[in-house]
Write a protein that holds these residues in place. Structure first.
Motif: not given
Lengths: 164, 500
Positions: B130-142
């Protein structure tokens, strides 16, 4: 008594008059400067005083005034010595490492053309890389070190043949 | 009932080795220092009760050589090893090697060090907690659609980054949805040409963030506390150079919130001993977990000054098996502390590392001043190690008085013979934007990218001083070079003094 120092590539002359006033060969007011028996240095202007810090070692003299650092080099006939590290402006055809370190990359070979800011060699020291660049246009005459070599600041790392 | 160690080996050098030795001395514990051949006469080397050479100057052959350090520990009969920061401090193999050889590692467990050292794994674990992380993609994308969806979820502006990363290459800030396609393609091309790898990912772009970290402490008896925050937003090339506590941006409510998360991170990692939980804080008071440093930090003294504790002493006590001291459960912040890191780098010339002999060394003293230094007059600063020379820490009743003290102390700090960053630091702390607390992580980039010494005003005076200091010398001193044929005033000077 006249003293000569090289600062930022230029030779500066100081005249210490009556062992107390320093003048600089133009109309500027002399600086009144004194040193204590134990070697501290201060300026005096009537009752106003100000301590400054200076020390010399070999041909180098280091001065701190209000935190601003100055480094002076006593001119020497031996042009090559210490050419890279000091404020001494040397022959641009001889390229020195900015500080002793290890060569990690050589980007030119003998005969390669160079222009100003062309990357020649990368030297690593204190966990940081420093790019050694050309200061003129011409071609590479000699590369004196290879990857992995330790370099000092007294031997040119690369020698150039520059266009006049 | 646990007992304190009677002998500790310090697997480090420089100012932090000195710092750990001082904690040992305060506890009446004998110290063992180790040194590379470059550090045979270094300050830390000679402060030990025993000292052992561990190899040549390159770190891999000495301060990073686990076998040699373990050998030295065996030879000395030390019971515990303190890694300090850098070198082997966050290497789980070293922590394990200490344990395997029956030495206590003064730090956390190898498992928790390994976990927090793996940035991907630790973020997943922390997200689960439950620790806040910078929102974004969990892994890379194409796929563009993937990026669009991730951007919508995170909220604009977003940052597109190269996975191989570094130096801003392949990085794009995107403010509106219609720009994302062009940005993704551009970032891929740039990443490909810079790193040979076009893998990119996307996260929320935090505008004007601050770097806020929390000191934490956990013992082996189930107690975990935080010891307030440190703001370390003043960074040059991702290297912290000025730190302070408390942060002007952290209210008591926010402190309580962030502190609770820092404690939760520490517990989720099964962490023991002293550590640091790093966050980014945005101007709206939202904060995001970055990483945990599993060691004593460079900037720990400002926490000590404001909380009135000795973190290194407490590290040793906890490693000895004691529960943490009672005063850690009832801490308050008193006044304000600032630290400036003094590096052997030429602030006037692109921060080129500077080496040589320290010819003059004068530390500031007086009210509210602390200097943690690894050098003295005549110390040789070489090319092999991190260029940190010392840390100047000041304490004041409030931020303004701490600032004034810092400027005063930096002005009194004199190091001649090598180039350094003292004047640069004084200008940073004196800057009006620092004064008003506009200390975002882009502070240096925004305000100090073209800093240089103002030499014009005092060049003549400096030349006069140079003449005096040289005139005072005997003629044989100074050149050390072959006799010169030409007339040279340096060879004709007698021993004389100004004013005589």
């Amino acid at each position: 008594m006249n003293f000569e120092f090289v600062y930022d590539g230029e030779t500066k002359t100081v005249d210490l008059k009556e062992n107390r006033f320093a003048t600089f060969g133009d109309d500027k007011a002399p600086v009144e400067i004194e040193s204590t028996p134990d070697g501290r240095i201060f300026l005096r202007n009537g009752g106003i005083i100000k301590e400054i810090h200076a020390v010399s070692n070999g041909d180098k003299t280091f001065v701190d005034i209000d935190g601003t650092l100055f480094e002076f080099t006593i001119p020497s006939d031996d042009v090559g010595a210490g050419g890279g590290a000091g404020g001494l402006e040397t022959d641009p055809s001889k390229v020195f490492a900015p500080m002793p370190g290890k060569v990690v990359k050589v980007m030119v070979a003998e005969g390669d053309p160079v222009e100003p800011k062309k990357h020649l060699v990368i030297v690593e020291a204190m966990k940081m890389e420093h790019i050694v660049v050309s200061k003129g246009t011409g071609k590479v005459k000699a590369v004196n070190f290879a990857v992995g070599d330790q370099v000092d600041t007294d031997t040119p790392i690369v020698e150039l043949e520059l266009d006049e | 009932m646990p007992e304190l160690f009677n002998k500790i080996l310090i697997a480090n050098r420089g100012e932090i080795a000195v710092r750990v030795i001082r904690a040992c001395r305060a506890l009446n514990i004998k110290t063992v220092t180790v040194y590379s051949t470059a550090d045979k006469y270094a300050v830390h080397t000679l402060m030990g009760d025993e000292s052992y050479e561990i190899g040549p100057p390159p770190p891999l052959e000495s301060y990073l050589n686990i076998d040699k350090i373990i050998d030295a520990a065996k030879k000395s009969g030390a019971q515990a090893i303190h890694p300090a920061y850098g070198f082997l401090a966050e290497n789980p193999l070293f922590a394990q090697a200490c344990i395997d050889n029956d030495f206590v590692f003064i730090g956390s467990t190898p498992e928790s060090i390994r976990l927090m050292g793996n940035k991907v794994e630790s973020r997943i674990k922390m997200a689960d907690a439950g620790v806040p992380l910078i929102p974004g993609m969990k892994s890379s994308g194409t796929d563009i659609a993937e990026f669009k969806k991730a951007a919508d979820d995170a909220g604009y502006p977003v940052l597109i980054k190269a996975a191989a990363g570094g130096g801003g290459k392949g990085m794009r800030v995107v403010h509106k949805p219609e720009d994302i396609e062009v940005a993704v393609e551009g970032a891929q091309r740039e990443a490909k040409s810079a790193f040979g790898d076009d893998t990119i990912y996307l996260e929320k772009y935090i505008i004007n963030p601050r770097h806020i970290e929390f000191q934490v402490l956990a013992d082996a008896h189930g107690s975990t506390v935080h010891v307030f925050e440190r703001e370390c937003s003043i960074q040059r090339r991702h290297q912290k150079i000025v730190e302070e506590t408390p942060s002007i941006a952290v209210s008591p409510e926010l402190r309580e919130k962030m502190g609770a998360v820092a404690v939760a991170v520490t517990k989720a990692a099964d962490y023991v001993n002293a550590g640091t939980v790093e966050f980014l804080l945005d101007p709206d008071g939202k904060f995001y977990f970055l990483e945990m440093n599993t060691r004593i930090q460079v900037e720990h003294p400002i926490t000590e000054e404001v909380a009135g504790v000795d973190l290194v002493v407490e590290q040793i006590r906890i490693a000895s098996g004691f529960p943490m001291s009672d005063h850690f459960k009832n801490l308050t912040q008193r006044g304000h502390a600032i630290e400036c890191r003094i590096y052997a780098e030429d602030a006037g010339n692109n921060f080129m590392p500077s080496i040589g002999k320290i010819l003059m060394y004068k530390e500031p003293t007086g009210p509210g001043i602390r200097v943690d230094s690894g050098v003295i007059q005549d110390s040789e600063v070489g090319i092999d190690y991190d260029p940190i020379l010392a840390k100047l820490i000041v304490w004041g009743e409030d931020r303004d008085s701490a600032r004034a003290r810092m400027i005063r102390a930096l002005n009194e700090y004199k190091i001649l013979g090598i180039r350094h960053s003292i004047k640069y630091l004084a200008d940073i702390v004196a800057h009006p934007k620092f004064g008003s607390g506009e200390t975002y992580t882009n502070f240096i980039e925004t305000n100090f990218s073209d800093w240089e010494y103002d030499t014009d005003a005092n060049l003549e005076t400096a030349l006069a001083a140079a003449a005096v200091v040289n005139g005072r010398q005997k003629p044989t001193v100074g050149s050390g070079q072959a006799a010169q044929q030409n007339y040279n005033p340096w060879l004709t000077l007698g021993a004389w003094r100004i004013g005589e």
